[in-house]
Design a protein around this motif. Structure first.
Motif, PDB file in Angstrom:
ATOM      1  N   GLY A 148     -15.160  -9.346  16.239  1.00  0.00           N
ATOM      2  CA  GLY A 148     -15.344  -7.998  15.704  1.00  0.00           C
ATOM      3  C   GLY A 148     -14.897  -7.878  14.265  1.00  0.00           C
ATOM      4  O   GLY A 148     -15.575  -7.280  13.426  1.00  0.00           O
ATOM      5  N   ILE A 149     -13.751  -8.469  13.945  1.00  0.00           N
ATOM      6  CA  ILE A 149     -13.241  -8.390  12.573  1.00  0.00           C
ATOM      7  C   ILE A 149     -14.143  -9.154  11.618  1.00  0.00           C
ATOM      8  O   ILE A 149     -14.427  -8.697  10.502  1.00  0.00           O
ATOM      9  N   LEU A 199      -7.121  -2.353  -7.553  1.00  0.00           N
ATOM     10  CA  LEU A 199      -7.730  -2.658  -6.261  1.00  0.00           C
ATOM     11  C   LEU A 199      -7.249  -1.669  -5.213  1.00  0.00           C
ATOM     12  O   LEU A 199      -6.082  -1.241  -5.220  1.00  0.00           O
ATOM     13  N   LYS A 200      -8.159  -1.334  -4.313  1.00  0.00           N
ATOM     14  CA  LYS A 200      -7.809  -0.436  -3.200  1.00  0.00           C
ATOM     15  C   LYS A 200      -7.898  -1.233  -1.901  1.00  0.00           C
ATOM     16  O   LYS A 200      -8.947  -1.812  -1.586  1.00  0.00           O
ATOM     17  N   ILE A 201      -6.787  -1.284  -1.166  1.00  0.00           N
ATOM     18  CA  ILE A 201      -6.687  -2.153   0.006  1.00  0.00           C
ATOM     19  C   ILE A 201      -6.383  -1.328   1.251  1.00  0.00           C
ATOM     20  O   ILE A 201      -5.533  -0.436   1.233  1.00  0.00           O
ATOM     21  N   LEU A 202      -7.075  -1.648   2.343  1.00  0.00           N
ATOM     22  CA  LEU A 202      -6.828  -1.000   3.631  1.00  0.00           C
ATOM     23  C   LEU A 202      -6.069  -1.959   4.546  1.00  0.00           C
ATOM     24  O   LEU A 202      -6.442  -3.131   4.659  1.00  0.00           O
ATOM     25  N   ILE A 203      -5.010  -1.479   5.162  1.00  0.00           N
ATOM     26  CA  ILE A 203      -4.314  -2.246   6.207  1.00  0.00           C
ATOM     27  C   ILE A 203      -4.418  -1.442   7.501  1.00  0.00           C
ATOM     28  O   ILE A 203      -4.006  -0.275   7.557  1.00  0.00           O
ATOM     29  N   VAL A 204      -4.998  -2.049   8.530  1.00  0.00           N
ATOM     30  CA  VAL A 204      -5.013  -1.437   9.861  1.00  0.00           C
ATOM     31  C   VAL A 204      -4.165  -2.327  10.762  1.00  0.00           C
ATOM     32  O   VAL A 204      -4.381  -3.545  10.821  1.00  0.00           O
ATOM     33  N   HIS A 205      -3.165  -1.745  11.416  1.00  0.00           N
ATOM     34  CA  HIS A 205      -2.282  -2.569  12.257  1.00  0.00           C
ATOM     35  C   HIS A 205      -2.108  -1.926  13.614  1.00  0.00           C
ATOM     36  O   HIS A 205      -2.306  -0.714  13.809  1.00  0.00           O
ATOM     37  N   GLY A 255      -4.050  -1.103  19.986  1.00  0.00           N
ATOM     38  CA  GLY A 255      -3.950  -2.541  20.166  1.00  0.00           C
ATOM     39  C   GLY A 255      -5.010  -3.293  19.385  1.00  0.00           C
ATOM     40  O   GLY A 255      -5.847  -2.697  18.702  1.00  0.00           O
ATOM     41  N   ALA A 256      -4.983  -4.615  19.516  1.00  0.00           N
ATOM     42  CA  ALA A 256      -5.872  -5.479  18.730  1.00  0.00           C
ATOM     43  C   ALA A 256      -7.335  -5.158  18.983  1.00  0.00           C
ATOM     44  O   ALA A 256      -8.164  -5.224  18.066  1.00  0.00           O
ATOM     45  N   TYR A 257      -7.647  -4.770  20.215  1.00  0.00           N
ATOM     46  CA  TYR A 257      -9.054  -4.493  20.527  1.00  0.00           C
ATOM     47  C   TYR A 257      -9.607  -3.340  19.687  1.00  0.00           C
ATOM     48  O   TYR A 257     -10.814  -3.284  19.422  1.00  0.00           O
ATOM     49  N   GLU A 258      -8.759  -2.450  19.250  1.00  0.00           N
ATOM     50  CA  GLU A 258      -9.186  -1.294  18.444  1.00  0.00           C
ATOM     51  C   GLU A 258      -9.288  -1.614  16.957  1.00  0.00           C
ATOM     52  O   GLU A 258      -9.781  -0.804  16.157  1.00  0.00           O
ATOM     53  N   LEU A 259      -8.805  -2.759  16.522  1.00  0.00           N
ATOM     54  CA  LEU A 259      -8.778  -3.064  15.096  1.00  0.00           C
ATOM     55  C   LEU A 259     -10.163  -3.062  14.434  1.00  0.00           C
ATOM     56  O   LEU A 259     -10.363  -2.394  13.419  1.00  0.00           O
ATOM     57  N   PRO A 260     -11.153  -3.775  14.977  1.00  0.00           N
ATOM     58  CA  PRO A 260     -12.450  -3.835  14.265  1.00  0.00           C
ATOM     59  C   PRO A 260     -13.099  -2.469  14.111  1.00  0.00           C
ATOM     60  O   PRO A 260     -13.589  -2.112  13.030  1.00  0.00           O
ATOM     61  N   GLY A 261     -13.099  -1.677  15.179  1.00  0.00           N
ATOM     62  CA  GLY A 261     -13.746  -0.370  15.115  1.00  0.00           C
ATOM     63  C   GLY A 261     -13.082   0.543  14.103  1.00  0.00           C
ATOM     64  O   GLY A 261     -13.751   1.241  13.334  1.00  0.00           O
ATOM     65  N   ALA A 262     -11.752   0.527  14.078  1.00  0.00           N
ATOM     66  CA  ALA A 262     -11.032   1.377  13.133  1.00  0.00           C
ATOM     67  C   ALA A 262     -11.295   0.928  11.699  1.00  0.00           C
ATOM     68  O   ALA A 262     -11.551   1.747  10.810  1.00  0.00           O
ATOM     69  N   ALA A 263     -11.255  -0.373  11.478  1.00  0.00           N
ATOM     70  CA  ALA A 263     -11.484  -0.883  10.122  1.00  0.00           C
ATOM     71  C   ALA A 263     -12.879  -0.513   9.641  1.00  0.00           C
ATOM     72  O   ALA A 263     -13.074  -0.029   8.518  1.00  0.00           O
ATOM     73  N   GLN A 264     -13.869  -0.704  10.524  1.00  0.00           N
ATOM     74  CA  GLN A 264     -15.244  -0.392  10.123  1.00  0.00           C
ATOM     75  C   GLN A 264     -15.395   1.087   9.791  1.00  0.00           C
ATOM     76  O   GLN A 264     -15.994   1.452   8.772  1.00  0.00           O
ATOM     77  N   ARG A 265     -14.806   1.937  10.642  1.00  0.00           N
ATOM     78  CA  ARG A 265     -14.947   3.383  10.439  1.00  0.00           C
ATOM     79  C   ARG A 265     -14.311   3.808   9.108  1.00  0.00           C
ATOM     80  O   ARG A 265     -14.882   4.559   8.321  1.00  0.00           O
ATOM     81  N   LEU A 266     -13.129   3.285   8.822  1.00  0.00           N
ATOM     82  CA  LEU A 266     -12.415   3.672   7.600  1.00  0.00           C
ATOM     83  C   LEU A 266     -13.103   3.105   6.359  1.00  0.00           C
ATOM     84  O   LEU A 266     -13.187   3.763   5.309  1.00  0.00           O
ATOM     85  N   ILE A 267     -13.644   1.906   6.466  1.00  0.00           N
ATOM     86  CA  ILE A 267     -14.358   1.317   5.318  1.00  0.00           C
ATOM     87  C   ILE A 267     -15.631   2.101   5.033  1.00  0.00           C
ATOM     88  O   ILE A 267     -15.917   2.479   3.893  1.00  0.00           O
TER      89      ILE A 267
END
Ligand SMILES: Nc1c(NC[C@H](O)[C@H](O)[C@H](O)CO)[nH]c(=O)[nH]c1=O
Ligand SMILES: CC(=O)[C@@H](O)COP(=O)(O)O
Length: 206
Positions: free
Chosen positions: A149-150, A22-28, A64-76
């Motif tokens: 967003g998440i 499995l390949k897992i992404l963690i954005v913090h 910060g937390a507000y940036e989490l959804p955008g970063a996750a979407q972009r990386l996915i």
């Protein structure tokens, strides 16, 4: 590792044709890092316990937390595009091989599969942050935007995206949920739950 965890771990380890698992992404976030960092450690420990290989965990940080959804979407999306490119490359190789067999194509060196199978799409993602209420409504707006967003990232990309954001009224509430509470009971590290949820949801789709 319990019997159930063992089976999950075995499946996690044997997920792909190349056995890469499995390949897992963690954005913090970097905000509240003194609490976020233990949560990330907890998630990584759970992933390791369940058989996810270290090299298959990609970790990125945002302000910060507000940036989490955008970063996750972009990386996915990026990982999915790489996967699409990879499929296209393999199809090219197959066409070339077929051409060589039929004599219509000569002299084209086949792609080295080992060289191109680098990183497939993520099987799950975990967004980790800590929101602590201040004296204005800022907390409420960020908490709502981030949670919505998440959720959208998971639904829009099809990659299970775990909501790992603590929304707390005090520092102590957050510390106890990271297992570093200042009282007699340090609390439970919720990062461990998020890691386990990521594996479970990733395996659901297999
Ligand atoms: N107060 C907290 C924040 N605030 C920052 C925002 O998340 C965001 O980075 C900023 O508004 C720029 O877009 N972030 C947290 O993660 N935790 C907080 O307690
Ligand atoms: C979660 C927040 O954004 C919060 O920490 C900001 O504090 P304040 O509402 O006092 O500006």
């Amino acid at each position: 590792m319990g019997g159930d965890d063992f089976h999950k771990g075995v499946k996690a380890a044997a997920r792909t044709l190349d056995g890469s698992g499995l390949k897992i992404l963690i954005v913090h976030t970097r905000w509240n890092s003194e609490i976020v960092d233990p949560l990330v450690r907890g998630a990584r420990q759970a992933l390791a316990r369940l058989g996810v290989q270290e090299q298959n965990i990609v970790v990125r940080d945002v302000p910060g937390a507000y940036e989490l959804p955008g970063a996750a979407q972009r990386l996915i999306r990026q990982s999915q595009q790489q996967s699409t490119n990879l499929v296209g490359a393999v199809v090219d190789d197959l066409m070339t091989a077929a051409g060589e067999l039929s004599g219509s194509v000569t002299g084209t060196a086949p792609r080295d599969p080992a060289a191109s199978v680098k990183s497939g799409p993520f099987d799950a993602a975990i967004c980790i942050g800590v929101l602590i209420k201040g004296s204005t409504m800022h907390f409420e707006y960020i908490a709502d935007a981030t949670s919505q967003g998440i959720m959208r990232v998971g639904l829009d990309t099809g990659v299970p995206t775990v909501f790992g954001v603590l929304t707390c009224l005090t520092d102590d509430q957050a510390m106890e949920r990271a297992g570093i509470g200042r009282g007699a009971d340090p609390g439970h590290n919720h990062g461990e739950d998020w890691g386990a949820a990521a594996v479970e949801m990733a395996l659901l789709a297999l």
